[in-house]
Write a protein that holds these residues in place. Structure first.
Motif, PDB file in Angstrom:
ATOM      1  N   MET A  33       2.027  -0.627 -11.863  1.00 17.25           N
ATOM      2  CA  MET A  33       0.745  -1.021 -11.283  1.00 17.25           C
ATOM      3  C   MET A  33       0.942  -1.403  -9.833  1.00 17.25           C
ATOM      4  SD  MET A  33      -1.176  -0.462 -13.764  1.00 17.25           S
ATOM      5  CE  MET A  33      -2.685  -1.008 -12.948  1.00 17.25           C
ATOM      6  N   GLY A  34       0.016  -0.980  -9.011  1.00 13.63           N
ATOM      7  CA  GLY A  34       0.133  -1.255  -7.591  1.00 13.63           C
ATOM      8  C   GLY A  34      -1.162  -1.777  -6.993  1.00 13.63           C
ATOM      9  N   TRP A  35      -1.010  -2.375  -5.840  1.00 18.78           N
ATOM     10  CA  TRP A  35      -2.156  -2.801  -5.028  1.00 18.78           C
ATOM     11  C   TRP A  35      -2.035  -2.147  -3.652  1.00 18.78           C
ATOM     12  CZ3 TRP A  35      -6.329  -5.561  -6.633  1.00 18.78           C
ATOM     13  CH2 TRP A  35      -6.222  -6.262  -7.841  1.00 18.78           C
ATOM     14  N   PHE A  36      -3.148  -1.652  -3.170  1.00 20.28           N
ATOM     15  CA  PHE A  36      -3.254  -1.074  -1.843  1.00 20.28           C
ATOM     16  C   PHE A  36      -4.414  -1.755  -1.122  1.00 20.28           C
ATOM     17  CE2 PHE A  36      -0.496   2.722  -1.998  1.00 20.28           C
ATOM     18  CZ  PHE A  36      -0.160   2.705  -3.335  1.00 20.28           C
ATOM     19  N   ARG A  37      -4.489  -1.562   0.171  1.00 18.95           N
ATOM     20  CA  ARG A  37      -5.613  -2.119   0.918  1.00 18.95           C
ATOM     21  C   ARG A  37      -5.989  -1.205   2.070  1.00 18.95           C
ATOM     22  NH1 ARG A  37      -2.606  -7.393   3.659  1.00 18.95           N
ATOM     23  NH2 ARG A  37      -1.307  -6.232   5.177  1.00 18.95           N
ATOM     24  N   GLN A  38      -7.251  -1.313   2.456  1.00 14.99           N
ATOM     25  CA  GLN A  38      -7.738  -0.537   3.580  1.00 14.99           C
ATOM     26  C   GLN A  38      -8.569  -1.436   4.479  1.00 14.99           C
ATOM     27  OE1 GLN A  38      -9.957   3.033   2.611  1.00 14.99           O
ATOM     28  NE2 GLN A  38      -9.499   3.907   4.606  1.00 14.99           N
ATOM     29  N   ALA A  39      -8.070  -1.630   5.684  1.00 11.32           N
ATOM     30  CA  ALA A  39      -8.773  -2.426   6.680  1.00 11.32           C
ATOM     31  C   ALA A  39      -9.757  -1.530   7.433  1.00 11.32           C
ATOM     32  CB  ALA A  39      -7.775  -3.050   7.642  1.00 11.32           C
ATOM     33  N   PRO A  40     -10.774  -2.112   8.055  1.00 11.26           N
ATOM     34  CA  PRO A  40     -11.753  -1.315   8.795  1.00 11.26           C
ATOM     35  C   PRO A  40     -11.087  -0.462   9.863  1.00 11.26           C
ATOM     36  CG  PRO A  40     -12.541  -3.558   8.537  1.00 11.26           C
ATOM     37  CD  PRO A  40     -11.131  -3.548   8.034  1.00 11.26           C
ATOM     38  N   GLY A  41     -11.396   0.819   9.866  1.00  9.39           N
ATOM     39  CA  GLY A  41     -10.863   1.716  10.865  1.00  9.39           C
ATOM     40  C   GLY A  41      -9.420   2.126  10.658  1.00  9.39           C
ATOM     41  N   LYS A  42      -8.833   1.725   9.535  1.00 11.45           N
ATOM     42  CA  LYS A  42      -7.426   2.053   9.271  1.00 11.45           C
ATOM     43  C   LYS A  42      -7.292   2.826   7.966  1.00 11.45           C
ATOM     44  CE  LYS A  42      -5.430  -1.827  11.799  1.00 11.45           C
ATOM     45  NZ  LYS A  42      -4.462  -2.951  11.740  1.00 11.45           N
ATOM     46  N   GLU A  43      -6.152   3.458   7.805  1.00 12.03           N
ATOM     47  CA  GLU A  43      -5.882   4.167   6.567  1.00 12.03           C
ATOM     48  C   GLU A  43      -5.489   3.173   5.472  1.00 12.03           C
ATOM     49  OE1 GLU A  43      -4.315   8.404   8.446  1.00 12.03           O
ATOM     50  OE2 GLU A  43      -2.987   7.180   7.219  1.00 12.03           O
ATOM     51  N   ARG A  44      -5.695   3.609   4.253  1.00  7.12           N
ATOM     52  CA  ARG A  44      -5.282   2.768   3.128  1.00  7.12           C
ATOM     53  C   ARG A  44      -3.762   2.668   3.113  1.00  7.12           C
ATOM     54  NH1 ARG A  44      -8.122   4.096  -2.462  1.00  7.12           N
ATOM     55  NH2 ARG A  44      -6.919   6.031  -2.253  1.00  7.12           N
ATOM     56  N   GLU A  45      -3.261   1.466   2.829  1.00  7.90           N
ATOM     57  CA  GLU A  45      -1.820   1.234   2.860  1.00  7.90           C
ATOM     58  C   GLU A  45      -1.353   0.508   1.612  1.00  7.90           C
ATOM     59  OE1 GLU A  45      -0.788  -1.287   6.154  1.00  7.90           O
ATOM     60  OE2 GLU A  45      -1.856  -3.012   5.343  1.00  7.90           O
ATOM     61  N   ALA A 103       3.855   5.493  -2.081  1.00 13.51           N
ATOM     62  CA  ALA A 103       3.020   6.669  -1.841  1.00 13.51           C
ATOM     63  C   ALA A 103       1.794   6.700  -2.736  1.00 13.51           C
ATOM     64  CB  ALA A 103       3.847   7.929  -2.067  1.00 13.51           C
ATOM     65  N   GLN A 104       0.641   6.913  -2.125  1.00 14.93           N
ATOM     66  CA  GLN A 104      -0.598   6.908  -2.903  1.00 14.93           C
ATOM     67  C   GLN A 104      -0.651   8.052  -3.905  1.00 14.93           C
ATOM     68  OE1 GLN A 104      -4.197   6.067  -0.540  1.00 14.93           O
ATOM     69  NE2 GLN A 104      -2.832   5.545   1.152  1.00 14.93           N
ATOM     70  N   TYR A 105       0.000   9.159  -3.595  1.00 15.67           N
ATOM     71  CA  TYR A 105      -0.041  10.290  -4.530  1.00 15.67           C
ATOM     72  C   TYR A 105       0.708  10.019  -5.829  1.00 15.67           C
ATOM     73  CZ  TYR A 105       4.628  11.489  -2.703  1.00 15.67           C
ATOM     74  OH  TYR A 105       5.945  11.462  -2.335  1.00 15.67           O
ATOM     75  N   GLU A 106       1.461   8.951  -5.874  1.00 15.18           N
ATOM     76  CA  GLU A 106       2.166   8.585  -7.104  1.00 15.18           C
ATOM     77  C   GLU A 106       1.261   7.859  -8.098  1.00 15.18           C
ATOM     78  OE1 GLU A 106       4.951   9.644  -7.869  1.00 15.18           O
ATOM     79  OE2 GLU A 106       6.235   9.879  -6.113  1.00 15.18           O
ATOM     80  N   TYR A 107       0.055   7.571  -7.692  1.00 12.62           N
ATOM     81  CA  TYR A 107      -0.860   6.809  -8.541  1.00 12.62           C
ATOM     82  C   TYR A 107      -2.009   7.711  -8.994  1.00 12.62           C
ATOM     83  CZ  TYR A 107       1.745   2.802  -6.894  1.00 12.62           C
ATOM     84  OH  TYR A 107       2.753   1.921  -6.618  1.00 12.62           O
ATOM     85  N   ASN A 108      -2.208   7.756 -10.308  1.00 15.68           N
ATOM     86  CA  ASN A 108      -3.206   8.641 -10.877  1.00 15.68           C
ATOM     87  C   ASN A 108      -4.576   7.999 -11.028  1.00 15.68           C
ATOM     88  OD1 ASN A 108      -0.377   9.019 -12.508  1.00 15.68           O
ATOM     89  ND2 ASN A 108      -1.277  10.979 -11.925  1.00 15.68           N
ATOM     90  N   TYR A 109      -4.574   6.675 -11.168  1.00 17.07           N
ATOM     91  CA  TYR A 109      -5.822   5.974 -11.479  1.00 17.07           C
ATOM     92  C   TYR A 109      -6.047   4.868 -10.451  1.00 17.07           C
ATOM     93  CZ  TYR A 109      -4.774   8.308 -15.846  1.00 17.07           C
ATOM     94  OH  TYR A 109      -4.468   9.258 -16.790  1.00 17.07           O
ATOM     95  N   TRP A 110      -7.310   4.738 -10.028  1.00 17.14           N
ATOM     96  CA  TRP A 110      -7.656   3.782  -8.979  1.00 17.14           C
ATOM     97  C   TRP A 110      -8.889   2.985  -9.378  1.00 17.14           C
ATOM     98  CZ3 TRP A 110      -4.978   3.250  -4.361  1.00 17.14           C
ATOM     99  CH2 TRP A 110      -3.959   4.186  -4.145  1.00 17.14           C
ATOM    100  N   GLY A 111      -8.879   1.702  -8.999  1.00 15.95           N
ATOM    101  CA  GLY A 111     -10.064   0.885  -9.145  1.00 15.95           C
ATOM    102  C   GLY A 111     -10.988   1.075  -7.956  1.00 15.95           C
ATOM    103  N   GLN A 112     -12.128   0.405  -7.973  1.00 14.78           N
ATOM    104  CA  GLN A 112     -13.152   0.635  -6.974  1.00 14.78           C
ATOM    105  C   GLN A 112     -12.980  -0.207  -5.718  1.00 14.78           C
ATOM    106  OE1 GLN A 112     -13.331  -1.620  -9.143  1.00 14.78           O
ATOM    107  NE2 GLN A 112     -14.520  -3.284  -8.292  1.00 14.78           N
ATOM    108  N   GLY A 113     -12.107  -1.185  -5.724  1.00 19.93           N
ATOM    109  CA  GLY A 113     -11.879  -2.002  -4.550  1.00 19.93           C
ATOM    110  C   GLY A 113     -12.654  -3.305  -4.554  1.00 19.93           C
ATOM    111  N   THR A 114     -12.049  -4.326  -3.963  1.00 17.04           N
ATOM    112  CA  THR A 114     -12.695  -5.622  -3.806  1.00 17.04           C
ATOM    113  C   THR A 114     -12.416  -6.123  -2.393  1.00 17.04           C
ATOM    114  OG1 THR A 114     -12.939  -7.848  -4.763  1.00 17.04           O
ATOM    115  CG2 THR A 114     -10.715  -6.915  -4.779  1.00 17.04           C
ATOM    116  N   GLN A 115     -13.439  -6.641  -1.740  1.00 20.43           N
ATOM    117  CA  GLN A 115     -13.334  -7.020  -0.327  1.00 20.43           C
ATOM    118  C   GLN A 115     -12.699  -8.399  -0.174  1.00 20.43           C
ATOM    119  OE1 GLN A 115     -14.438  -5.340   2.673  1.00 20.43           O
ATOM    120  NE2 GLN A 115     -13.251  -7.011   3.592  1.00 20.43           N
ATOM    121  N   VAL A 116     -11.706  -8.474   0.687  1.00 22.00           N
ATOM    122  CA  VAL A 116     -11.094  -9.742   1.066  1.00 22.00           C
ATOM    123  C   VAL A 116     -11.307  -9.924   2.565  1.00 22.00           C
ATOM    124  CG1 VAL A 116      -8.924 -10.998   1.327  1.00 22.00           C
ATOM    125  CG2 VAL A 116      -9.371  -9.697  -0.770  1.00 22.00           C
TER     126      VAL A 116
END
Length: 120
Positions: A33-45, A103-116
């Motif tokens: 299980m992993g966590w990623f984040r995407q800031a405004p104007g940036k790629e998901r990391e 790597a994001q391609y290693e993950y098959n399933y994603w949640g919808q995201g929550t804003q922090v």
């Protein structure tokens, strides 16, 4: 596997939040299980993943010592405890299930995201 992230919100710098990710459809016991984040104007990391390379958590350098990933297999839940939050942690946070790693391609399933949002 369906993933639902929650727990985001507005917090002052130095504060803490715990994100949760509820999995349904099948057990996530066999997934990293992993966590990623995407800031405004940036790629998901990549932020963190668990059970990586022998069972140890793996963190992005900028969150090491501040964030902790954990899971409760019995409840099919994954958590990200975030301490000492900084304004640069502001992003939409996503949970994901897969083979693990940065790597994001290693993950098959994603949640919808929550804003922090971390205010200075």
């Amino acid at each position: 596997v369906q993933l639902q992230a929650s727990g985001g919100g507005l917090v002052q710098a130095g504060g803490s939040l715990r994100l949760s990710c509820a999995a349904s459809g099948r057990t996530v016991r066999t997934y990293v299980m992993g966590w990623f984040r995407q800031a405004p104007g940036k790629e998901r990391e990549f932020v963190a993943c668990d059970n990586w390379n022998g069972g140890t958590p793996y963190y992005q350098d900028s969150v090491k010592g501040r964030f902790t990933i954990s899971r409760d297999n019995a409840r099919n839940m994954i958590y990200l405890l975030m301490n000492s939050l900084k304004p640069e942690d502001t992003a939409v946070y996503y949970c994901a299930a897969g083979r693990g790693g940065r790597a994001q391609y290693e993950y098959n399933y994603w949640g919808q995201g929550t804003q922090v949002t971390v205010s200075s």
